[in-house]
Design a protein around this motif. Structure first.
Motif, PDB file in Angstrom:
ATOM      1  N   ARG A 172       0.821  -1.215   0.000  1.00 56.16           N
ATOM      2  CA  ARG A 172       0.000   0.000   0.000  1.00 56.16           C
ATOM      3  C   ARG A 172       0.855   1.266   0.000  1.00 56.16           C
ATOM      4  NH1 ARG A 172      -5.392  -0.565   1.427  1.00 56.16           N
ATOM      5  NH2 ARG A 172      -6.001  -2.715   1.879  1.00 56.16           N
ATOM      6  N   GLU A 219       1.843   4.880   1.297  1.00 56.94           N
ATOM      7  CA  GLU A 219       1.840   5.477   2.633  1.00 56.94           C
ATOM      8  C   GLU A 219       1.601   6.977   2.598  1.00 56.94           C
ATOM      9  OE1 GLU A 219       5.451   4.280   4.555  1.00 56.94           O
ATOM     10  OE2 GLU A 219       4.914   2.160   4.465  1.00 56.94           O
ATOM     11  N   LEU A 220       1.363   7.525   1.408  1.00 53.34           N
ATOM     12  CA  LEU A 220       1.101   8.948   1.267  1.00 53.34           C
ATOM     13  C   LEU A 220       0.434   9.195  -0.080  1.00 53.34           C
ATOM     14  CD1 LEU A 220       4.269  10.857   0.160  1.00 53.34           C
ATOM     15  CD2 LEU A 220       4.200   8.396   0.290  1.00 53.34           C
ATOM     16  N   SER A 221      -0.098  10.390  -0.247  1.00 56.00           N
ATOM     17  CA  SER A 221      -0.646  10.781  -1.545  1.00 56.00           C
ATOM     18  C   SER A 221       0.514  11.173  -2.446  1.00 56.00           C
ATOM     19  CB  SER A 221      -1.603  11.960  -1.379  1.00 56.00           C
ATOM     20  OG  SER A 221      -2.711  11.577  -0.601  1.00 56.00           O
ATOM     21  N   ASP A 276      -3.024   7.852   0.343  1.00 57.28           N
ATOM     22  CA  ASP A 276      -2.614   7.000   1.457  1.00 57.28           C
ATOM     23  C   ASP A 276      -3.550   5.794   1.553  1.00 57.28           C
ATOM     24  OD1 ASP A 276      -1.393   6.106   3.791  1.00 57.28           O
ATOM     25  OD2 ASP A 276      -2.645   7.365   5.060  1.00 57.28           O
TER      26      ASP A 276
END
Length: 72
Positions: A5, A7-9, A62
């Motif tokens: 995944r 972890e931020l935009s 995210d």
């Protein structure tokens, strides 16, 4: 199956794996770009890439699933 995944935009800059490829723990799966910084996203487990859900230039937030790994 283990999901990789974001972890931020960010924007997807590079996808470094393809379906069927074997990866080791912490191998780069995707490289994200945010504010001119490259952020590698590593494999959380060793295994075989089962799915790649993003492509270069995609925008992610995210929690977005980038890839799925079948652990060995």
């Amino acid at each position: 199956m283990v999901e990789v995944r974001a972890e931020l935009s960010a924007n997807v800059w590079q996808v470094r794996v393809e379906v069927g490829q074997t990866v080791a723990l912490d191998d780069d799966v995707v490289v994200l770009e945010s504010m001119k910084m490259e952020i590698p996203v590593g494999a959380p487990v060793a295994g075989t890439v089962a799915e790649v859900r993003v492509a270069p230039e995609d925008k992610v937030v995210d929690g977005t699933v980038l890839a799925v790994i079948d652990p060995t």
